[in-house]
Design a protein around this motif. Structure first.
Motif, PDB file in Angstrom:
ATOM      1  N   MET A  64       0.831  -1.202   0.000  1.00 45.88           N
ATOM      2  CA  MET A  64       0.000   0.000   0.000  1.00 45.88           C
ATOM      3  C   MET A  64       0.865   1.252   0.000  1.00 45.88           C
ATOM      4  SD  MET A  64      -2.739  -1.030   2.980  1.00 45.88           S
ATOM      5  CE  MET A  64      -4.014   0.084   2.400  1.00 45.88           C
ATOM      6  N   ARG A  94      -2.563   8.650   0.244  1.00 41.55           N
ATOM      7  CA  ARG A  94      -3.774   8.650   1.052  1.00 41.55           C
ATOM      8  C   ARG A  94      -5.013   8.608   0.164  1.00 41.55           C
ATOM      9  NH1 ARG A  94      -3.378  13.185   4.578  1.00 41.55           N
ATOM     10  NH2 ARG A  94      -1.780  11.993   5.629  1.00 41.55           N
ATOM     11  N   TRP A  97      -5.555   4.965  -0.585  1.00 40.21           N
ATOM     12  CA  TRP A  97      -5.924   4.109   0.546  1.00 40.21           C
ATOM     13  C   TRP A  97      -7.422   4.129   0.798  1.00 40.21           C
ATOM     14  CZ3 TRP A  97      -1.590   6.120   4.294  1.00 40.21           C
ATOM     15  CH2 TRP A  97      -0.359   5.641   3.829  1.00 40.21           C
ATOM     16  N   GLY A  98      -7.956   2.958   1.005  1.00 34.97           N
ATOM     17  CA  GLY A  98      -9.379   2.868   1.282  1.00 34.97           C
ATOM     18  C   GLY A  98     -10.198   2.861   0.015  1.00 34.97           C
ATOM     19  N   ALA A 110     -10.028  -5.004  17.527  1.00 35.68           N
ATOM     20  CA  ALA A 110      -9.127  -3.901  17.867  1.00 35.68           C
ATOM     21  C   ALA A 110      -9.086  -2.857  16.772  1.00 35.68           C
ATOM     22  CB  ALA A 110      -7.724  -4.439  18.137  1.00 35.68           C
ATOM     23  N   SER A 111      -9.463  -3.227  15.561  1.00 34.33           N
ATOM     24  CA  SER A 111      -9.292  -2.307  14.440  1.00 34.33           C
ATOM     25  C   SER A 111     -10.533  -1.485  14.129  1.00 34.33           C
ATOM     26  CB  SER A 111      -8.854  -3.065  13.193  1.00 34.33           C
ATOM     27  OG  SER A 111      -7.596  -3.648  13.430  1.00 34.33           O
ATOM     28  N   ASN A 113     -13.012   1.308  15.516  1.00 34.05           N
ATOM     29  CA  ASN A 113     -12.999   2.323  16.563  1.00 34.05           C
ATOM     30  C   ASN A 113     -14.179   2.087  17.500  1.00 34.05           C
ATOM     31  OD1 ASN A 113     -13.109   4.707  18.086  1.00 34.05           O
ATOM     32  ND2 ASN A 113     -12.117   5.843  16.444  1.00 34.05           N
ATOM     33  N   HIS A 116     -17.493   4.582  17.471  1.00 39.75           N
ATOM     34  CA  HIS A 116     -18.423   4.897  16.380  1.00 39.75           C
ATOM     35  C   HIS A 116     -19.219   3.685  15.930  1.00 39.75           C
ATOM     36  CE1 HIS A 116     -16.537   8.778  16.128  1.00 39.75           C
ATOM     37  NE2 HIS A 116     -15.353   8.227  15.911  1.00 39.75           N
ATOM     38  N   THR A 125     -14.599   6.080   4.222  1.00 42.81           N
ATOM     39  CA  THR A 125     -13.736   6.411   3.087  1.00 42.81           C
ATOM     40  C   THR A 125     -14.551   6.897   1.901  1.00 42.81           C
ATOM     41  OG1 THR A 125     -12.312   4.635   3.818  1.00 42.81           O
ATOM     42  CG2 THR A 125     -11.849   5.578   1.676  1.00 42.81           C
ATOM     43  N   HIS A 129     -13.886  10.642   0.633  1.00 39.83           N
ATOM     44  CA  HIS A 129     -13.239  10.853  -0.660  1.00 39.83           C
ATOM     45  C   HIS A 129     -14.239  11.260  -1.751  1.00 39.83           C
ATOM     46  CE1 HIS A 129      -9.379   8.376   0.285  1.00 39.83           C
ATOM     47  NE2 HIS A 129      -9.650   9.290   1.181  1.00 39.83           N
TER      48      HIS A 129
ATOM     49  N   PRO B 219      -4.601  -0.200  17.096  1.00 39.41           N
ATOM     50  CA  PRO B 219      -4.827  -0.703  15.737  1.00 39.41           C
ATOM     51  C   PRO B 219      -5.892   0.089  14.986  1.00 39.41           C
ATOM     52  CG  PRO B 219      -4.735  -2.533  17.287  1.00 39.41           C
ATOM     53  CD  PRO B 219      -4.686  -1.278  18.104  1.00 39.41           C
ATOM     54  N   TYR B 220      -6.921   0.610  15.686  1.00 37.43           N
ATOM     55  CA  TYR B 220      -7.959   1.299  14.916  1.00 37.43           C
ATOM     56  C   TYR B 220      -7.494   2.633  14.370  1.00 37.43           C
ATOM     57  CZ  TYR B 220      -9.154   3.449  19.457  1.00 37.43           C
ATOM     58  OH  TYR B 220      -9.126   4.090  20.666  1.00 37.43           O
ATOM     59  N   GLU B 222      -4.332   2.963  13.152  1.00 39.99           N
ATOM     60  CA  GLU B 222      -3.631   2.534  11.931  1.00 39.99           C
ATOM     61  C   GLU B 222      -4.653   2.235  10.843  1.00 39.99           C
ATOM     62  OE1 GLU B 222      -0.003  -0.201  11.845  1.00 39.99           O
ATOM     63  OE2 GLU B 222      -1.557  -1.457  10.998  1.00 39.99           O
ATOM     64  N   MET B 223      -5.741   1.570  11.257  1.00 37.37           N
ATOM     65  CA  MET B 223      -6.804   1.251  10.297  1.00 37.37           C
ATOM     66  C   MET B 223      -7.341   2.526   9.657  1.00 37.37           C
ATOM     67  SD  MET B 223      -8.257  -1.463   9.210  1.00 37.37           S
ATOM     68  CE  MET B 223      -9.114  -1.233   7.683  1.00 37.37           C
ATOM     69  N   GLN B 225      -5.852   5.363   9.277  1.00 41.92           N
ATOM     70  CA  GLN B 225      -4.854   5.884   8.338  1.00 41.92           C
ATOM     71  C   GLN B 225      -4.931   5.126   7.015  1.00 41.92           C
ATOM     72  OE1 GLN B 225      -1.485   5.279  11.069  1.00 41.92           O
ATOM     73  NE2 GLN B 225      -0.815   7.314  10.429  1.00 41.92           N
ATOM     74  N   LEU B 226      -5.031   3.788   7.135  1.00 41.94           N
ATOM     75  CA  LEU B 226      -5.036   2.964   5.928  1.00 41.94           C
ATOM     76  C   LEU B 226      -6.346   3.075   5.164  1.00 41.94           C
ATOM     77  CD1 LEU B 226      -3.143  -0.143   7.288  1.00 41.94           C
ATOM     78  CD2 LEU B 226      -2.301   1.602   5.738  1.00 41.94           C
ATOM     79  N   LYS B 227      -7.345   3.711   5.779  1.00 46.48           N
ATOM     80  CA  LYS B 227      -8.582   3.988   5.052  1.00 46.48           C
ATOM     81  C   LYS B 227      -8.483   5.328   4.343  1.00 46.48           C
ATOM     82  CE  LYS B 227     -12.490   3.343   7.360  1.00 46.48           C
ATOM     83  NZ  LYS B 227     -13.275   3.397   8.609  1.00 46.48           N
ATOM     84  N   GLY B 228      -7.347   5.995   4.469  1.00 52.55           N
ATOM     85  CA  GLY B 228      -7.164   7.257   3.777  1.00 52.55           C
ATOM     86  C   GLY B 228      -7.742   8.449   4.522  1.00 52.55           C
ATOM     87  N   VAL B 229      -7.980   8.292   5.832  1.00 51.59           N
ATOM     88  CA  VAL B 229      -8.499   9.412   6.620  1.00 51.59           C
ATOM     89  C   VAL B 229      -7.360  10.412   6.847  1.00 51.59           C
ATOM     90  CG1 VAL B 229      -9.503  10.039   8.842  1.00 51.59           C
ATOM     91  CG2 VAL B 229     -10.163   7.895   7.742  1.00 51.59           C
ATOM     92  N   LYS B 231      -4.901  13.324   8.451  1.00 47.30           N
ATOM     93  CA  LYS B 231      -4.259  13.357   9.766  1.00 47.30           C
ATOM     94  C   LYS B 231      -5.115  14.032  10.817  1.00 47.30           C
ATOM     95  CE  LYS B 231       0.701  12.938   9.459  1.00 47.30           C
ATOM     96  NZ  LYS B 231       1.979  13.612   9.590  1.00 47.30           N
ATOM     97  N   HIS B 237     -11.551  12.694  14.873  1.00 46.41           N
ATOM     98  CA  HIS B 237     -12.678  11.780  14.765  1.00 46.41           C
ATOM     99  C   HIS B 237     -12.385  10.416  15.376  1.00 46.41           C
ATOM    100  CE1 HIS B 237     -16.558  10.870  13.129  1.00 46.41           C
ATOM    101  NE2 HIS B 237     -16.106   9.786  12.549  1.00 46.41           N
ATOM    102  N   HIS B 238     -11.116  10.002  15.340  1.00 50.95           N
ATOM    103  CA  HIS B 238     -10.812   8.642  15.803  1.00 50.95           C
ATOM    104  C   HIS B 238     -10.100   8.606  17.157  1.00 50.95           C
ATOM    105  CE1 HIS B 238     -12.142   6.260  12.351  1.00 50.95           C
ATOM    106  NE2 HIS B 238     -11.837   7.331  11.641  1.00 50.95           N
ATOM    107  N   ALA B 239      -9.242   9.567  17.438  1.00 49.92           N
ATOM    108  CA  ALA B 239      -8.509   9.514  18.715  1.00 49.92           C
ATOM    109  C   ALA B 239      -9.269  10.242  19.831  1.00 49.92           C
ATOM    110  CB  ALA B 239      -7.117  10.102  18.553  1.00 49.92           C
TER     111      ALA B 239
END
Lengths: 548, 323
Positions: A64, A94, A97-98, A110-111, A113, A116, A125, A129, B219-220, B222-223, B225-229, B231, B237-239
Motif C-alpha cells: 500500500m 492517502r 488508501w481505502g 481492535a481495528s 474504533n 463509532h 472512506t 473521498h 490498531p484502529y 492505523e486502520m 490511516q489505511l482507510k485514507g483518513v 491526519k 474523529h478517531h482519537a
C-alpha cells in the motif's frame, strides 16, 4: 463506486521489485524484508505465508506504500497501476488508501474504533473521498453486509463494534474494505483470531465477495491450509526472503523446499494412544461461574489418568480455561467435587497445603507474561525448588542445571533473562519451572498457540519425552485439532461450558460423531485447495436434506 | 433503569457520603485548633470569666457533637449560620450573605480562566500529539512547563509589570464590587484570569497530548490511516472521542484548583474572592465562615470529579450501549 478506468483482467496491477524494508530496534536499522519481487495481476489472489518475523505483514503494508512507525523502505520499487508508491506524496497515497487499495486487519475487534457505529466506519472512506453520497454509501454497505451473510444486514451497522461477535466484525471489516470497490485488498491474518467454526464462515464470505467483484487480493497468514482455500498462487517467506513461489496446487502437491514442508510439522507428529485406568485427577459434576447466574462450567465431569495426556478441546468461551482455574483452586467450583488421587481437593487455593499445591502445576500460553522479565533463569526455576523442596545454594543450582538439561538447554542459560531468549526457549523455561516442583499433573493452557509451527512441534515432542521419563499427567487445553491429534491419549470436547464428549483419541476422532464434534472437526482446514468448496457443498446439501 | 443512570446515581450518593465525611473532618479539625474566637477578640488580658461569658453568648459552651449536628443540619438547608464577627453587636452577619458575593467573584474568575485555558490546552495538546517531537511540540512543552514551574505570584507580577506598568493595558489591581458591570468585571479580572490560565494550562495540555499519543498506537488508528483518513480527522474523529475520560479527569482537577487554590492570585491583584475571605476568617478564628468555605471547596471538588466520572461513562460506548 466503479472506477472509470477499465478493469482488464490479467493486466499487472501491482509490481514490486527488489523491495527492502528496515526496522529500527536497539539503535540500529535491521533488515526485515530483504529484496523481494512480487507481481499481482488484476483479480488474482496471492497468498503470503510464513512464520512470525518472516516480514509478511510488513510486505503486505508496503504494497500500500505504507511503512509502520519504526520501519522504512530502504530500496526497490512499488508500482501500483502505473504509479510509483515510494515516490508518491503522502497525499497521493492517502487518496489511494481505502478507495483503491484497502486493508483488512488481523483483529477486527481492535481495528474498529469503539466510539463509532459500524456503518459510519464502513462508509467513512467512500464519503470522505466524495466517491458516494452518505445515503448511497449506506445503502451499499447494507447490501455488502447481506452479501457477506451478516445477520440483520439492515440494522447491524447501527450497532457499536463491541455489540457484535468477532466473526461478524471481521466480515463487517471486509465490507468496509469493499465499500469503494478497490482494485486490491490486503488481508492481514484476517481469521487468525477466530475460532475454527467461525473461520469457515468468514473465509467463505471473503472468498465469495472477492470473486464477485473480481478484486485482486494479497492474503497473509501463517496457516498454509487456510491460504490454500483462498489463493491462486502462494509465496513462502522466511526471515524477509522468498523461500518458494508456486501456484497453490503445485505447492501443496510438491513443495520443493524443506522449509515449506516443515510448515506441516505438527500435523505429522503422532503419538500412539495409550489408555490407563489409574485415575490421578477426577473432576466430578463441577459447576463454576465468575459472577451471577451464568454457568461457565455446567456439570463437568473429566478424568485424567496417571502418566497420560488428556486434551481438552473447544472454542473460546467453551469453559476450557475456566476448568483449569477450577482445578487449581483459583476459581472455587460452586457445585461438585474434584478428587486428586481419590481424595477430595479443598475448593479454595488458600485451603490447600503446600504439598498438594506442588503436585499440580501449570504452564501458560504466553511465556512472555508468565515469566518475570526481571528474574534470571536461575531464580525462575530455582524458586519452586526452594519453596516446595527446600533446596538452597549449590544444591539448588545443581538441580536447576539438571532441569535445564532435561528441557534441552545447556548450563549457559542459567544467567539469562527472559528477554534474552526466543519464544520457544521461554516456553521451555516455563516447562522447567513446572517440572521443578516434581508435579503429578501439569495443566498446559494453550502452551503452543503463540508459537510457530516448527517450534510447536519441538515443544510438543519435548513434553511427550518428559512424560515418558517422569510419568506426569497432562491436562492439555487447546483449540487446535492438529495439536490434539499429535499428543493426546484421551480427548474431552467442550462446548458452552458442557462436556460434549470424552473418550480415547481413536474413539473421539472417528465416526459416529456427536453433532458439535462433527462441526468442530469438519471446520479444521485441510491441506487441500478444494476443501472449503467441498465442505460448503456438503453442508448446504445437509441443510437442504434437513429442510426437505 | 438504564445502567448509566444507575451508575451516575450511585456516584452521586457516594459523593454525598464523601461530603458528609469531609464535613466531620472540617468540623473536628477546626475544633482542635488552639485558641478560639473569644480569646482572639478579648485579647491576652481577658479573664477566664469574660471568655466563658463570651463563649456562652456564641453558644460555644455546648458539646461539640451538638454543635456539629446543629451546623450540618442547617447547612443542608443552605443556612451556614452567622459570622462571629458582629454577632455580639447589634448587627448579625449572615455567613451566606457574606460568602455569596465573594463566591460569585471566585466563580467568575474561574470561569474566565477556564474559558481561555480549557480549549487552548486541548488544542495545543492535540497539535503537540499530531506533530510530536517537532519544534512546535518542544516549544509548547517547554513554555507550558516553565509557566507551571514558576510560582503564581511571580507570574502575576510579571504580567502586572508588562501589561499594567509598561503597556498600561490593564489595571494592576482588580478591585470589583457588587455593582461592577459585567464588561468592566471581565476587564478588571483579565490579568488574574491570565495568570491562572498560565498556571493550569501545562497540566491539561500535557495530559491531552499523552492521552492522544497513547491512543495513536491503537490498531484502529492505523486502520483509519489505511482507510485514507486525513491526519487531522484521525485525531479529531478517531482519537479524541476515545480520549475524553483521562482528559475530563484532568480538566476537573484543574477547574477545582481554579476555585479553591487561587488565594495567592487574589491577594496579588486585590481581587475580592472567597480565598481571601477564608484566610481572613481563619486568622480571626471566625469558624462559621471557615467551615462554610471549606465545605464549599469540598463540594466543588466532589462535584467536578463526579462530572468527570460521568463524562468518562457517557463517552464509553461499552457502558452507554451495553450488549
Amino acid at each position: 463506486m466503479v472506477t472509470d478506468k477499465k478493469r482488464v483482467k490479467g493486466e499487472t496491477l501491482l509490481d514490486i521489485k527488489g523491495l527492502k524494508i528496515d526496522g529500527y530496534s536497539d539503535d540500529v536499522w535491521n533488515p526485515i524484508v530483504k529484496g523481494i519481487d512480487l507481481t499481482l495481476k488484476r483479480g488474482e489472489v496471492l497468498g503470503l505465508i510464513g512464520e512470525s518475523g518472516a516480514g509478511k505483514s510488513t510486505l503486505g503494508l508496503a504494497a500500500m506504500g505504507f511503512a509502520r512507525p519504526g520501519c522504512r523502505i530502504s530500496g526497490g520499487s512499488i508500482v501500483f497501476d502505473g504509479m510509483d508508491l515510494i515516490a508518491a506524496s503522502e497525499e497521493q497515497r492517502r487518496a489511494l488508501w481505502g478507495s483503491r487499495i484497502a486493508y483488512v486487519a488481523q483483529s477486527a475487534a481492535a481495528s474498529f474504533n469503539p466510539a463509532h457505529h459500524i456503518i459510519d466506519q464502513t462508509v467513512e472512506t467512500a464519503v470522505a473521498h466524495n466517491i458516494m453520497t452518505r445515503e448511497k454509501a449506506e445503502a451499499d454497505a447494507r447490501d455488502l453486509y447481506k452479501r457477506l451473510q451478516l445477520p440483520n444486514p439492515n440494522t447491524i451497522g447501527d450497532r457499536f463494534p463491541h455489540q457484535v461477535s468477532g466473526g461478524q466484525l471481521q466480515r463487517a471489516m471486509t465490507a468496509m474494505a469493499m465499500s469503494c470497490r478497490p482494485d486490491l485488498i490486503i488481508f492481514d491474518e484476517p481469521t487468525t483470531a477466530l475460532d475454527v467454526t467461525t473461520q469457515v464462515e468468514v473465509l467463505a464470505a471473503m472468498r465469495d465477495i472477492v470473486e464477485q467483484f473480481d478484486t485482486a487480493a494479497i492474503y497473509i497468514t501463517h496457516d498454509l491450509a487456510v491460504v490454500a482455500q483462498m489463493a491462486h498462487r502462494i509465496m513462502v517467506l522466511r526471515y524477509g526472503n522468498l523461500v518458494e513461489e508456486a501456484t497453490t496446487r503445485a505447492m501443496l502437491k510438491a513443495p520443493t523446499q524443506e522449509y515449506t514442508r516443515s510448515l506441516w510439522a505438527v500435523r505429522k507428529l503422532q503419538k500412539p494412544e495409550s489408555i490407563s485406568d489409574d485415575i490421578a485427577l477426577r473432576i466430578h459434576n463441577v459447576d463454576a461461574s465468575y459472577s451471577g447466574s451464568i454457568k461457565v462450567l455446567d456439570n463437568v465431569t473429566v478424568q485424567v489418568p496417571r502418566g497420560r495426556t488428556v486434551a481438552v478441546v473447544g472454542e473460546s468461551g467453551s469453559g476450557k480455561s475456566t476448568l483449569a482455574r477450577a482445578i487449581t483452586g483459583l476459581l472455587p467450583p460452586s457445585r461438585g467435587e474434584i478428587y486428586f488421587n481419590g481424595k477430595p481437593l479443598p475448593r479454595e487455593l488458600k485451603d490447600r497445603d503446600k504439598d498438594t499445591l506442588r503436585r499440580i502445576q501449570m504452564i501458560y500460553q504466553s511465556a512472555d507474561t508468565a515469566l518475570n522479565p526481571r528474574q534470571k533463569v536461575r531464580d525462575i526455576i530455582g524458586r519452586p525448588l526452594e519453596f516446595y523442596l527446600g533446596l538452597k545454594g549449590a544444591a539448588r543450582d545443581r538441580r536447576v542445571v539438571e532441569l535445564l538439561e532435561s528441557i534441552e538447554l545447556n548450563e549457559s542459560y542459567i544467567d539469562r533473562l527472559p528477554g534474552e531468549m526466543s519464544g520457544g526457549q521461554k516456553q521451555r523455561i516455563s516447562i522447567a519451572r513446572a517440572l521443578a516442583a516434581d508435579p503429578e499433573i501439569i495443566i498446559c493452557d494453550e502452551v503452543t498457540s503463540a508459537l510457530d509451527q516448527i517450534v510447536q512441534e519441538e515443544i510438543l515432542s519435548l513434553l511427550m519425552r518428559l512424560q515418558k521419563k517422569t510419568n506426569v499427567s497432562y491436562l492439555f487445553i487447546t483449540h487446535d485439532i492438529a495439536t490434539v491429534r499429535a499428543i493426546s491419549d484421551e480427548i474431552v470436547v467442550m462446548h458452552q461450558g458442557k462436556v460434549v464428549q470424552q473418550g480415547p483419541k481413536s474413539t473421539v476422532l472417528s465416526p459416529p460423531f456427536p453433532a458439535y464434534t462433527e462441526l468442530l472437526l469438519s471446520s479444521v482446514p485441510e491441506m487441500d485447495p478444494d476443501w472449503l468448496t467441498g465442505l460448503l457443498a456438503k453442508r448446504s446439501k445437509k441443510i437442504k436434506a434437513a429442510t426437505a | 433503569m438504564h445502567p448509566v443512570l444507575r451508575t451516575v446515581l450511585q456516584r452521586l450518593g457516594l459523593g454525598i457520603v464523601t461530603l458528609l465525611a469531609v464535613s466531620v473532618i472540617i468540623f473536628s479539625s477546626l475544633e482542635m485548633l488552639p485558641g478560639g474566637y473569644a480569646e482572639n477578640v478579648l485579647g491576652q488580658s481577658a479573664t477566664p470569666e469574660t471568655v466563658a461569658a463570651f463563649k456562652r453568648d456564641l453558644g460555644l459552651d455546648r458539646p461539640a457533637t451538638v454543635r456539629y449536628f446543629e451546623w450540618i443540619g442547617k447547612a443542608v438547608q443552605g443556612d451556614f449560620g452567622s459570622s462571629y464577627s458582629g454577632l455580639s453587636g447589634s448587627m448579625k452577619r449572615d455567613v451566606s450573605a457574606t460568602i455569596a458575593p465573594r463566591l460569585y467573584n471566585t466563580f467568575f474568575l474561574a470561569a474566565m480562566a477556564a474559558v481561555i485555558a480549557v480549549p487552548l490546552s486541548l488544542l495545543l495538546g492535540a497539535m503537540a500529539a499530531l506533530y510530536r517531537n517537532s519544534w512546535f511540540d518542544r516549544i509548547v512543552n517547554s513554555v507550558t512547563l516553565t509557566t507551571i514551574a514558576m510560582p503564581e505570584f511571580f507570574i502575576a507580577y510579571i504580567l502586572v509589570y508588562v501589561f499594567a506598568v509598561k503597556l498600561r493595558l490593564f489595571y494592576p489591581n482588580s478591585t470589583v464590587s457588587i455593582g461592577t458591570p459585567f464588561v468592566e468585571h471581565v476587564y478588571r479580572a483579565a490579568l488574574p484570569a491570565l495568570t491562572m490560565t498560565l498556571v493550569i494550562i501545562a497540566h491539561m495540555m500535557r495530559m491531552t497530548r499523552a492521552a492522544i499519543i497513547n491512543l495513536l498506537a491503537s490498531p484502529y488508528i492505523e486502520m483509519a490511516q489505511l482507510k485514507g483518513v486525513s491526519k487531522s480527522d484521525v485525531i479529531r474523529h478517531h482519537a479524541l472521542p476515545n480520549a475524553w475520560a483521562p482528559i475530563a479527569t484532568v480538566i476537573a482537577f484543574n477547574l477545582a484548583y481554579l476555585v479553591v487554590g487561587v488565594v495567592v492570585v487574589e491577594v496579588v491583584f486585590v481581587y475580592p474572592g472567597i480565598g481571601q475571605l477564608m484566610v481572613d476568617a481563619v486568622s480571626s478564628r471566625d469558624m462559621p465562615v471557615v467551615q462554610a468555605c471549606a465545605l464549599i471547596f469540598a463540594a466543588t471538588y466532589i462535584l467536578l470529579n463526579l462530572l468527570a466520572d460521568i463524562v468518562s461513562i457517557v463517552t464509553n460506548p461499552r457502558l452507554l450501549h451495553p450488549k
